[in-house]
Design an enzyme around this catalytic site. Structure first.
Site, PDB file in Angstrom:
ATOM      1  N   GLU A   1      -4.947  -3.902  -1.995  1.00 27.38           N
ATOM      2  CA  GLU A   1      -6.390  -3.654  -1.979  1.00 27.38           C
ATOM      3  C   GLU A   1      -6.735  -2.384  -1.206  1.00 27.38           C
ATOM      4  OE1 GLU A   1      -4.552  -5.995  -0.619  1.00 27.38           O
ATOM      5  OE2 GLU A   1      -5.674  -7.291   0.743  1.00 27.38           O
ATOM      6  N   ARG A   2      -5.728  -1.783  -0.518  1.00 25.42           N
ATOM      7  CA  ARG A   2      -5.987  -0.536   0.228  1.00 25.42           C
ATOM      8  C   ARG A   2      -6.093   0.662  -0.712  1.00 25.42           C
ATOM      9  NH1 ARG A   2      -6.855  -3.307   4.385  1.00 25.42           N
ATOM     10  NH2 ARG A   2      -5.138  -4.454   5.276  1.00 25.42           N
TER      11      ARG A   2
ATOM     12  N   LYS B   1      -1.193  -7.264  -9.267  1.00 23.45           N
ATOM     13  CA  LYS B   1      -2.173  -7.395  -8.170  1.00 23.45           C
ATOM     14  C   LYS B   1      -1.752  -6.340  -7.136  1.00 23.45           C
ATOM     15  CE  LYS B   1      -2.986  -8.592  -4.467  1.00 23.45           C
ATOM     16  NZ  LYS B   1      -3.326  -7.555  -3.447  1.00 23.45           N
TER      17      LYS B   1
ATOM     18  N   GLU C   1       9.263  -4.151  13.146  1.00 18.48           N
ATOM     19  CA  GLU C   1       9.036  -3.025  12.228  1.00 18.48           C
ATOM     20  C   GLU C   1       7.734  -2.353  12.651  1.00 18.48           C
ATOM     21  OE1 GLU C   1       7.729  -3.825   8.141  1.00 18.48           O
ATOM     22  OE2 GLU C   1       9.036  -2.224   7.458  1.00 18.48           O
TER      23      GLU C   1
ATOM     24  N   SER D   1       5.378  -6.994   3.291  1.00 22.65           N
ATOM     25  CA  SER D   1       5.951  -7.369   4.590  1.00 22.65           C
ATOM     26  C   SER D   1       6.727  -8.684   4.467  1.00 22.65           C
ATOM     27  CB  SER D   1       4.833  -7.498   5.620  1.00 22.65           C
ATOM     28  OG  SER D   1       3.919  -8.476   5.194  1.00 22.65           O
TER      29      SER D   1
ATOM     30  N   CYS E   1       9.626   1.828   3.582  1.00 21.18           N
ATOM     31  CA  CYS E   1      10.566   0.744   3.895  1.00 21.18           C
ATOM     32  C   CYS E   1      11.971   1.291   4.070  1.00 21.18           C
ATOM     33  CB  CYS E   1      10.537  -0.314   2.811  1.00 21.18           C
ATOM     34  SG  CYS E   1      11.208   0.286   1.277  1.00 21.18           S
TER      35      CYS E   1
ATOM     36  N   PHE F   1       0.814  -1.220   0.000  1.00 19.82           N
ATOM     37  CA  PHE F   1       0.000   0.000   0.000  1.00 19.82           C
ATOM     38  C   PHE F   1       0.847   1.270   0.000  1.00 19.82           C
ATOM     39  CE2 PHE F   1       0.964  -0.116   4.524  1.00 19.82           C
ATOM     40  CZ  PHE F   1       1.105   1.236   4.825  1.00 19.82           C
TER      41      PHE F   1
HETATM   42  P1  NAD Z   1       1.580  -6.658   3.045  1.00 18.60           P
HETATM   43  O1  NAD Z   1       2.617  -7.715   3.079  1.00 18.60           O
HETATM   44  O2  NAD Z   1       0.484  -6.704   4.049  1.00 18.60           O
HETATM   45  O3  NAD Z   1       0.846  -6.650   1.617  1.00 18.60           O
HETATM   46  C1  NAD Z   1       1.585  -6.595   0.417  1.00 18.60           C
HETATM   47  C2  NAD Z   1       0.802  -7.302  -0.671  1.00 18.60           C
HETATM   48  O4  NAD Z   1       0.650  -8.683  -0.311  1.00 18.60           O
HETATM   49  C3  NAD Z   1      -0.583  -6.735  -0.905  1.00 18.60           C
HETATM   50  O5  NAD Z   1      -0.834  -6.682  -2.290  1.00 18.60           O
HETATM   51  C4  NAD Z   1      -1.492  -7.742  -0.214  1.00 18.60           C
HETATM   52  O6  NAD Z   1      -2.755  -7.850  -0.815  1.00 18.60           O
HETATM   53  C5  NAD Z   1      -0.725  -9.046  -0.355  1.00 18.60           C
HETATM   54  N1  NAD Z   1      -0.994  -9.973   0.755  1.00 18.60           N
HETATM   55  C6  NAD Z   1      -1.316  -9.639   2.033  1.00 18.60           C
HETATM   56  N2  NAD Z   1      -1.484 -10.750   2.766  1.00 18.60           N
HETATM   57  C7  NAD Z   1      -1.265 -11.798   1.947  1.00 18.60           C
HETATM   58  C8  NAD Z   1      -1.280 -13.228   2.134  1.00 18.60           C
HETATM   59  N3  NAD Z   1      -1.564 -13.767   3.312  1.00 18.60           N
HETATM   60  N4  NAD Z   1      -0.987 -14.018   1.080  1.00 18.60           N
HETATM   61  C9  NAD Z   1      -0.696 -13.473  -0.112  1.00 18.60           C
HETATM   62  N5  NAD Z   1      -0.669 -12.129  -0.350  1.00 18.60           N
HETATM   63  C10 NAD Z   1      -0.947 -11.307   0.667  1.00 18.60           C
HETATM   64  O7  NAD Z   1       2.358  -5.241   3.095  1.00 18.60           O
HETATM   65  P2  NAD Z   1       1.746  -3.788   3.177  1.00 18.60           P
HETATM   66  O8  NAD Z   1       1.184  -3.575   4.548  1.00 18.60           O
HETATM   67  O9  NAD Z   1       0.888  -3.511   2.014  1.00 18.60           O
HETATM   68  O10 NAD Z   1       3.077  -2.918   3.001  1.00 18.60           O
HETATM   69  C11 NAD Z   1       3.942  -2.578   4.049  1.00 18.60           C
HETATM   70  C12 NAD Z   1       5.145  -3.509   4.097  1.00 18.60           C
HETATM   71  O11 NAD Z   1       5.844  -3.464   2.857  1.00 18.60           O
HETATM   72  C13 NAD Z   1       6.169  -3.082   5.135  1.00 18.60           C
HETATM   73  O12 NAD Z   1       6.642  -4.230   5.790  1.00 18.60           O
HETATM   74  C14 NAD Z   1       7.272  -2.433   4.319  1.00 18.60           C
HETATM   75  O13 NAD Z   1       8.549  -2.447   4.915  1.00 18.60           O
HETATM   76  C15 NAD Z   1       7.238  -3.277   3.097  1.00 18.60           C
HETATM   77  N6  NAD Z   1       7.863  -2.602   1.962  1.00 18.60           N
HETATM   78  C16 NAD Z   1       9.078  -3.072   1.550  1.00 18.60           C
HETATM   79  C17 NAD Z   1       9.719  -2.448   0.494  1.00 18.60           C
HETATM   80  C18 NAD Z   1      11.051  -2.951   0.020  1.00 18.60           C
HETATM   81  O14 NAD Z   1      11.463  -2.591  -1.081  1.00 18.60           O
HETATM   82  N7  NAD Z   1      11.751  -3.773   0.782  1.00 18.60           N
HETATM   83  C19 NAD Z   1       9.115  -1.356  -0.144  1.00 18.60           C
HETATM   84  C20 NAD Z   1       7.876  -0.917   0.309  1.00 18.60           C
HETATM   85  C21 NAD Z   1       7.249  -1.555   1.362  1.00 18.60           C
END
Ligand code: NAD
Length: 499
Positions: A176-177, A173, A384, A226, A281, A149
């Site tokens: 969804e937020r 994909k 985090e 994450s 991140c 998101f």
């Molecule tokens: P998230 O992991 O909750 O969601 C990311 C994506 O995964 C979304 O599209 C979501 O729909 C999908 N998803 C969620 N749960 C899932 C599941 N159980 N199975 C399969 N897919 C699933 O992350 P978020 O809250 O959207 O974003 C924040 C996180 O992203 C933080 O941890 C941040 O550090 C990380 N981030 C990392 C980078 C990097 O380059 N390392 C960059 C930006 C954000």
């Protein structure tokens, strides 16, 4: 209420799974739209469109594909305000920050204009008698990406710009937020000349992601989010035979040496710690001053600046430093961790827990928090937080500061503030973190370098954007040819060598 659609084969298509998620304005708490959550059969439909469209796109010469990138850059500039407004409404970040989100993505589209150069293979003339050898970089076919998101414009563009420039079809994909901006980007790409079906957006949750993992036609998955989900997608995607790169969470340390310019440090920590409400991140979430005197000077200078940060909605008339966090659950998690820090003995120098904004009582606002005397066994250090919370861990020596950064499970970014070149050089060389800043708090590499963390912050061999992206989105094929082909040498049963 506004119903968001999928973007399939150039059309806005209503979801058919019967499942939806609410999309909120994080500043007001209002539900502003509902987004469909795709089933496996909807994903399969997208894959069929992508599979049908990809060969003609791949057959188009790279210079013509590059022209689509060029046009896309113009369209992104043209629609910058519209994109930023839509982004801020669903994410909550300020408008200047939302424009930064678009621009950092646009820079990768610009880089991809160099596709003809980046996709060139290698050639050896006369590798043997009448033998030439050459390699070519070919697209994978149908590729897919799953995005978080916090950068709804930048991260999708980091994935699909190189994928498309290399001749692939791409299915996104998005989170969804905040699904609106990714769909706007797909529309813009088509306006720029991309054929229908080459870039599609399928909204959804775990079900759609699992459908990507399991689909036999999808060749690769890019993931950013994450760490637990990164590990899940990396493990299962690789097991399903796909090429996967998965980027996860972070806990970025800033080491402040006694000789650092304290004014510069404070400016850096304010921006990198609290910008975008800490939902980056590459946010600095841990400050490590070296020596008691450095720590005392840091806290004395930082605390009043943290107290005076301006928090508000992106629509505010005043200059706002940061907005709300993404969801009420995120707010609860952040406040719970701050409580745990107090319970475990850290000193909460600036307490933003009771922040509220008149007229926005249902928004997900969290006031800026600053901790001192955090220790490495505390939850606020290990986890985090992804909110406007900076933890200060006092180190007695440089070695102790380096050691704690090395021992942390995450390794996305880090920074050192010093005037001493030897120390900076030693730090950059030894530290086990993917992106390092020297007097630079958010060392996000530019488009023509690559972006990626180490340890639990990234899974897979190749980074995002830069030359690695073209490696990730292509396969190398090496051809050995012999002309004239009529040379008669008889059968040879030993392995061919050039000896
Ligand atoms: P998230 O992991 O909750 O969601 C990311 C994506 O995964 C979304 O599209 C979501 O729909 C999908 N998803 C969620 N749960 C899932 C599941 N159980 N199975 C399969 N897919 C699933 O992350 P978020 O809250 O959207 O974003 C924040 C996180 O992203 C933080 O941890 C941040 O550090 C990380 N981030 C990392 C980078 C990097 O380059 N390392 C960059 C930006 C954000």
């Amino acid at each position: 209420m506004h119903e968001i659609k999928h973007y399939l084969n150039g059309e806005h298509v209503a979801g058919t799974s019967g499942r939806f998620a609410d999309v909120f304005n994080p500043a007001t708490g209002d539900v502003i739209a509902k987004v469909p959550l795709a089933s496996a059969s909807e994903m399969d439909q997208a894959v069929k469109f992508a599979g049908a469209a990809q060969p003609a796109w791949a057959a188009m010469n790279p210079q013509r594909r590059a022209r689509v990138m060029m046009k896309m850059v113009d369209l992104l500039h043209r629609d910058m305000d519209k994109l930023a407004e839509a982004l801020s409404k669903e994410h909550g970040k300020t408008l200047p920050d939302a424009k930064g989100d678009v621009i950092r993505g646009l820079e990768v589209v610009e880089y991809c204009i160099g596709a003809p150069q980046l996709l060139k293979g290698e050639y050896t003339d006369g590798a043997g008698p009448g033998i030439d050898m050459y390699s070519m970089k070919q697209p994978l076919g149908v590729t897919a990406g799953v995005t978080p998101f916090n950068f709804p414009a930048m991260i999708p563009m980091w994935m699909f710009a190189p994928a498309l420039a290399a001749g692939n079809a791409f299915i996104l994909k998005p989170s969804e937020r905040n699904p609106t901006v990714p769909i706007m980007l797909a529309e813009l790409f088509e306006e720029a000349g991309l054929p229908k079906g080459v870039l599609q957006v399928v909204n959804g949750d775990k079900e759609a992601v699992d459908a990507i993992i399991q689909h036999p036609v999808i060749q690769s998955i890019g993931f950013v989010g994450s760490t637990p989900i990164a590990e899940y997608i990396y493990g299962n995607g690789c097991a399903a035979g796909k090429r996967v790169q998965a980027f996860g969470g972070a806990k970025n340390h800033a080491i402040i040496m006694p000789d650092a310019d304290m004014d510069q440090v404070v400016d850096a920590l304010i921006g990198a710690g609290y910008g975008a409400a800490g939902e980056r991140c590459m946010a600095i979430s841990v400050a490590v001053p070296v020596g008691e005197d450095t720590a005392d000077r840091l806290i004395a200078a930082l605390a009043p600046r943290v107290e005076s940060l301006k928090i508000g909605p992106y629509t505010s008339e005043d200059d706002v430093d940061f907005g709300p966090v993404i969801t009420p659950e995120a707010k609860r998690k952040i406040l719970g961790l701050v409580d745990s820090g107090v319970e475990q003995g850290a000193e909460l120098v600036v307490d933003g827990r009771n922040f509220s904004l008149q007229g926005y009582e249902n928004g997900n606002f969290v006031g800026a928090c600053l901790f001192d005397n955090v220790t490495t066994d505390m939850d606020i250090y290990k986890t985090e937080i992804f909110g406007p919370v900076l933890s200060t861990v006092r180190a007695k020596t440089y070695e102790e500061a380096v050691g704690m950064t090395m021992d942390h499970e995450y390794g996305n970014g880090t920074a050192i503030f010093t005037r001493d070149g030897d120390t900076a050089r030693d730090f950059a060389s030894r530290i086990n973190v993917g992106m390092v800043g020297v007097n630079v708090p958010i060392p996000v590499p530019l488009a023509y370098h690559t972006f990626g963390g180490w340890k639990k912050s990234a899974f897979g061999d190749l980074n995002q954007h830069g030359p690695d992206a073209f490696k990730f989105y292509t396969r190398t094929k090496t051809v050995t040819s012999r002309w004239p082909s009529g040379t008669k040498e008889g059968a040879d049963f030993s392995i061919p060598t050039m000896g």
